[in-house]
Scaffold this motif. Sequence first.
Motif, PDB file in Angstrom:
ATOM      1  N   TYR A 131      11.850  -2.068   7.414  1.00  0.00           N
ATOM      2  CA  TYR A 131      10.855  -1.386   7.799  1.00  0.00           C
ATOM      3  C   TYR A 131       9.486  -1.807   7.597  1.00  0.00           C
ATOM      4  N   TRP A 191       0.744  -1.346   0.014  1.00  0.00           N
ATOM      5  CA  TRP A 191      -0.068  -0.075   0.134  1.00  0.00           C
ATOM      6  C   TRP A 191       0.928   1.312  -0.100  1.00  0.00           C
ATOM      7  N   ILE A 192       1.696   1.353   0.972  1.00  0.00           N
ATOM      8  CA  ILE A 192       2.684   2.730   0.988  1.00  0.00           C
ATOM      9  C   ILE A 192       4.002   2.089   1.253  1.00  0.00           C
ATOM     10  N   PRO A 193       4.652   1.663   0.019  1.00  0.00           N
ATOM     11  CA  PRO A 193       6.135   0.974   0.363  1.00  0.00           C
ATOM     12  C   PRO A 193       6.992   1.678   0.905  1.00  0.00           C
ATOM     13  N   SER A 194       7.025   2.890   0.791  1.00  0.00           N
ATOM     14  CA  SER A 194       7.997   3.954   1.436  1.00  0.00           C
ATOM     15  C   SER A 194       7.972   3.688   3.099  1.00  0.00           C
ATOM     16  N   ILE A 195       6.853   3.414   3.634  1.00  0.00           N
ATOM     17  CA  ILE A 195       6.913   3.308   5.151  1.00  0.00           C
ATOM     18  C   ILE A 195       6.481   1.893   5.418  1.00  0.00           C
ATOM     19  N   PHE A 246       5.153  -3.262   8.832  1.00  0.00           N
ATOM     20  CA  PHE A 246       4.108  -3.078   9.674  1.00  0.00           C
ATOM     21  C   PHE A 246       3.390  -4.477   9.674  1.00  0.00           C
TER      22      PHE A 246
END
Lengths: 518, 574
Positions: free
Chosen positions: B199, B72-76, B201
Motif C-alpha cells: 500500500y 508520514w502516515i505509515p499505516s496508509i 501513494f
Amino acid sequence: MTTSLTTFSLSYSWADYRLALPMLLLTVFALGILMIDLMLPAHWKRLNAITALIGVAFSSVAVVKLHLAYHAAEKQGIAVAAFSGFMGSLVVDRFAIYFFYLFLMGAGVAILMSMRYLEIEHENHGEFYALMLLSVVGMMCMAAGYDIVLIFIGLELMAISTYVLVGFLRRDKRSNEAALKYLLLGAFSSGIFAYGLSLFYGLTGSTNLGQIAQKLQEVIATRPNDPVVIFALLATTTGLLFKIAAVPFHQWAPDAYEGAPTSITGFMSVAVKSAGWAMLLRIFLFGLYPLRSMYVPLLIFVAIATMTGGNLAAITQDNLKRLLAYSSIAHVGYMLLGLIASDGQTNSTGIMAIMIYLLVYTFMNLGAFAVITSLRRRNIIGDTVDDIAGLYFKAPTEAILMLIFLLSLAGIPPLAGFWGKYFIFLSLIETGHYTLASIGVLYSVVGLYYYMRIANSMLMRQPIDAEPVHTRPAMRLALTITAVGTVVIGLFPNFFINVTNWSLGLVQGTQHMAGMLR
Amino acid sequence: MYNHILSIILFTPLVGAVLLMLLPKENKDAIRWIGNIFGMLGFAVSLPLVPWFWALKDHAGFQFVEGAPNNWIPSIGAGYVIGIDGISFLLIMLTTLLGAVSILSSWNAIQERVKEYYVWFLVLQTGMLGVFMANDMFLFFVFWEAMLVPMYLLIGIWGGPRKLYAAIKFFLYTLFGSVLMLLGILFLYFHHQTLTGVYTFYLPDLYATAPKIGGHAAIWLFFAFFVGFAIKVPMFPFHTWLPDAHVEAPTAGSVILAGVLLKMGTYGLIRFSLPFFPAVAMTPWVRQFVVVLSLIAIIYGALVSLMQKDMKKLVAYSSVSHLGFCTLGIFALSPLGLSGSVLQQINHGISTGALFLIVGILYERRHTREISEYGGISNVMPVYATITLIMFMSSMGLPLLNGFVGEFTILQGTFMENKVWAAWAVPGVILAAAYLLWLYQRVFFGPVNNPKNEKLLDLSGRELATFIPLLIVAFWIGLYPKPFFQILSTPVNNLVATVRPDYPGLTKPVLAAQPVNPNPEAATPLPEPLKAPETQKPATTGDEQKPGVATKQRPVPVNTAKANLAAAPATLAK
C-alpha cells in the motif's frame, strides 16, 4: 477456548463489578450530584459541574485500568472470556473500550461548554449534570451490551435522560416543543425496536447476540425467506436507524437539536449519536450478521436518502443549530456507506472508517457547537447565521477556530474531518462500490457549500449586533481540546488510525462468544 | 542547506505567516514590511536552486528528493516526499517570483485586515509550492485541497462587490473536481496493492503500476483526473468560475490565480494524467476530444475577450484562450508541443500576471475598470503606458518577447502532429492581437476625455519594482529561450517516451518512473538517491533500478514528516 470457561461462573463475582466500574462510578457521582445540589447555595452551583467532571475523570481512570488489564489478559490469550461479565450480557472488549473513551470525551467537553451557558439561561441545576452522567451510563451499556435486554435498558436510560435534557430550558417554548417531539417519536421508535428484538427472541430463544447469530444461521438455512425474520429485521432496523437519525427516520433531529440547550445539542450530536452507532454495529455485525444480505440493500437505499435529505435540507437553513442538525444527518449517510462496504468479518475497512469518523466527528462537531454556545449572551440567543455575522471582528480566535471546525466538517485536508470521509471512500473503492463512492464525494461538495455559508457570514460580513462575545476559561478549555484534536488528528493521524484498528480487534471474537456460552 | 533546499523553499512563507500571526494587528506598516520581507525571502531562498538544478538538468527523474515513502502516515502508506524535475522547477521559480511581486503590489491596495491578508497570502504560497513539489499522491492531494482555503478567503474577504458569490463558486468548482480525483487516486492505490502487495501513494511506484490498468477502468480514471485538472486550468466547459473569481479577487489574488493556480491544472495533466494513463491519452477519440476542447477555449476565450467592457474581465477571458494553447501543446504529445506548453505556462504567468497588475494600478487610482472611463492615459502616465505596451506585446505573442516563443513552439509541435489542429489554433493568436491592441487603443490613445483622468500619477518606485523582474524574464525568454528548453528537454523527452514509446528520435529509456540519479559520481554533493525500505519494496521492482547505483544506495536517514513539518524554523536556522 475451553480453558477460559473456568473464568466464567453462573453467579456474579467481583470481576463482574470491575467490568461495570466505569458505569458504577458515573452512577455514584450522578446520585451524589443530586444530593449535593440540595445543599448548595445558588452561587455555588458551579460545583455541580466540577463534581461531574471529577466523575468523568474517575470513570476514565476506571476505563484506563480496564484497558491495561485487557492488554495484560490479551497477552495470555484469554481476553474475550475474561472480559465478559454478568453471565455474558456485558462484554468489555476493545470495541467497547474505544466507545467508553469517546463517550467520556464527549461528556467532559459538553460539561465544560454548559457551565456558563446554564448560568445565562438561569437553569443552573444539578439535575442537568446528573442526567448527563446517567445518559453516559446508558451509552456504555449500549456499547458493551452483548445481550439485547441490557442493550435495550441502556438505550432507554440514555434516551430518557436525553429527553429531559432537551427540555431543560423550561421557560423556552422551543425547548419544550423539542422535548415533547423527541419523547413521542423516541418512545414510538423504542417500541418498534423492542418489538423487533422480541421477535428475534421468539425466533432464536435467546437474548444473547452470539446465540441469536448462531440460531439465525440455522433459521435462514432452513427457511430462507421466512416473513417473520424479515419483519423482525425491518422493525429492528427501523429502531436502530431512528436512533442515529437516518432518513426517513430523521424528522425528530432538527427540532430536537434546535430546541435543546446548545451544549446538549453538541452532546447529542456526538455522544448520543456514537452510542446509537455502537448499538447498531453490535447488532448488525454480531446478532444479525447472518441477515447481512437482506439488510444491505435496505442500507444502500437509506444511505443515499440520508445523504440527499441531510445535505439538501441543510442548504436552506438559517438557524445554525438546525443547519448542523441536517449536516449531522448527512454525516450519518456517509457513515452508513462504511457499513455497506464492509461486513466486519471479511473486510473491516468500512467499520474502521465509521469508528474513526465518530472520533473526529466528536472533536469537530463539539467544537462547532462550543463556538455557537459561546454566542449565547444575556440578550441574544445567538443561533442564526446572522448572529454569527462578523464574529471575526468581535472574537477573532473563536472565528478562526470555527473556520477550522467547519472546514474539518466539510472534509478539507489536512484536518481531522478529512480522515473520516477518506476512510469511508477508501472502503467503498476497496470493495468496488464505485457508484456509491461517487455519490458520496459529490454530496461532500454540497456539504462544503452550507458550511462555507457560515464561514462567509462569520469572516466576510459586518456584525449585526454590538454585543461582545466573551468566553470563560471553561469554554476556552473546551475549545482548545476540540481544536487541538481536530488539527492534530488531521496532521498526524497515524496514531489514531492504529488505535481505531486496535479497537476493531473484537470482530473475530464473535464465534468464541457463541461457542463459549452454549 | 543543499539537502533541504526544497523544504526550505516550501516552508519559508509558512514561517513568515506564523511570525505575522504573533504581531499586533494595529501595526500595519510593520506587518507590511514583514510580509514583504518574507515574500522576497521566499524568492531569495529559491535562487540557489537555479545553479544547483542547472547542474542536474540532464538527469531524468526527480531531483533534490527529501523524505521517504510512507514516513508520514505509515499505516496508509502516505509519505512526506518532495522532489522536482525540470517542469516543476520552472513552475516553482515562477511561483516564488510571482509571490514576491504580488505581495509587493498589495502595499496600498489592502487597507483593511492587513495582518490576515499577509498571513493567508503566505500560507497560500506554501500550499502552491507544495503542489508542485509533492512526490506522493497523498501529499499532493492534501496541498491541492488545502491551498483552496487561503485563496477562497483572499477572494471572499478582500474581493469586489460580488466577492461572496465568487469565492464560494471558486471553492465549490475546484472541490468538485478534486473529490473525483480522490476516488481515482484511491483506485490507483488499491491497484498498486493488487499488483505488488504494497500500500503506497509514492508517485514513482504508482507510475510503474498505473499504466497497467486497462480497458474501461482506465478511461473512467483518466476522466476522473481530467475533470479535476480541467476545472483548474480551466478548460472550455468548466471555465465559468474563472471570470467571476478574477473580477472579484484583489489584484494580487488575480495575479496568483492566473499566474500560478491555473498552472496546477496543466501541471496535473503533465505530471499525472499522461504518465498514469498513456494508453488513454493516446486513444484517438480522447485526444481529439481534449484537443477540440482546447481549440474551443482558444477561440471562444479570445472572442469573449473582444467583447468585454471591463478590463479585468477581458484579461480573465484571455487567460482561458492562452491556457487553451497550453492544453493543446500537452495533448500534441510531442516533445515540441509539451516543452512549448510548459514554457507558455511560464509566459502566461509572467505576462498575464503583469496584465492584472496593470489593471490593478489603474483601478487603485480610479476605482473603476470600465474601459469607456479611460482614454488618452499615455499622455498622463507615459512610463505606465510603455510598460503596458511591452506586456501587451508579450501577451499577444510578438517576436522578441516571451509569448512568441511559447506559442510558436506549441503551434510547431501541433502542426507536426496534425495540421488541422494547428490551423484552428492560429486565429487565437490573431484575435489576441485584436483584443489587446483594441484595448490599448481605447485606454491609452487619443485625448484625455474624462477630466478625472487628467491628474493621474505615473508609476511609483514600488509599482515600477513589481514590473522590473517580469520585464526581465519576458525579454529573457523572448531573446534567449535556450536555457529554458534545455531544462525542459529531459523531463519532456522522458514523458513523451513514456506515453509514446514508438516516438521517433527518442532513444532514451523510460527513466521517469525511478527517482534514481543516474550519475552518482558527479562532483556536486548530490542528495542521496531515494529508496524505499527493503521490506516495503516488492521484489519485482528492485530489478528495475540501475544496477550500478544499487550498491551505493542505502535508506536515506531523513527526518520524519513530523519533524519536517514542525521543525521548519529549525531547518531554516541552519
